[in-house]
Design a protein around this motif. Structure first.
Motif, short mmCIF file in Angstrom:
data_model
loop_
_atom_site.label_atom_id
_atom_site.label_comp_id
_atom_site.label_asym_id
_atom_site.label_seq_id
_atom_site.Cartn_x
_atom_site.Cartn_y
_atom_site.Cartn_z
N ASP A 27 -85.30 94.07 28.73
CA ASP A 27 -85.61 94.39 30.13
C ASP A 27 -86.25 93.20 30.85
OD1 ASP A 27 -84.69 96.97 29.65
OD2 ASP A 27 -86.70 97.72 29.16
N LYS A 71 -83.69 87.15 38.63
CA LYS A 71 -84.48 86.43 39.64
C LYS A 71 -84.14 84.94 39.66
CE LYS A 71 -88.51 89.43 39.47
NZ LYS A 71 -89.91 89.54 39.01
N ASN A 78 -84.56 91.01 33.97
CA ASN A 78 -85.24 90.79 35.25
C ASN A 78 -85.43 89.31 35.53
OD1 ASN A 78 -85.43 93.52 35.76
ND2 ASN A 78 -87.45 93.70 34.83
#
Length: 120
Positions: free
Chosen positions: A18, A26, A22
């Motif tokens: 996870d 980004k 992320n």
């Protein structure tokens, strides 16, 4: 941009997938319209013996440029991942930059005033 993270079971237990998903989203968000898919693969080269053996390989596909790959190795899995993510971001930026010859030609054209020829 489709992102796939492949990691060992220990990494899945610690929410590595996870966090990696992320972070890479980004990092590459600015280029998401130019990247088709991203694959992050984390491997432990010599098993549970320790040492500098956590390897992260990030490969992405860009339609105009093909496959771009960056790897990093470190004793810490997250550090190996962030180093590989930084490398792949730098490679993408470099590939998407306008060629230097084209930049030079455009600045030269701006500096030279146009001469008008009049026929009398």
């Amino acid at each position: 941009m489709k992102i796939n993270v492949n990691a060992p079971i220990e990494a899945k237990r610690h929410h590595f997938q996870d966090s990696a998903l992320n972070h890479i989203a980004k990092t590459l968000d600015r280029f998401s319209n130019r990247i088709t898919s991203v694959t992050v693969t984390l491997t432990d080269e010599n098993g549970p013996r320790g040492g500098v053996d956590q390897q992260c390989r990030i490969s992405l596909v860009m339609p105009r440029f093909g496959e771009v790959v960056a790897t990093a190795t470190h004793e810490n899995r997250w550090t190996a991942f962030t180093q590989a993510a930084d490398k792949v971001r730098r490679i993408v930026v470099t590939k998407l930059k306008r060629p230097k010859a084209l930049r030079m030609r455009q600045t030269k054209d701006r500096r030279e005033p146009e001469l008008e020829l009049s026929s009398s």
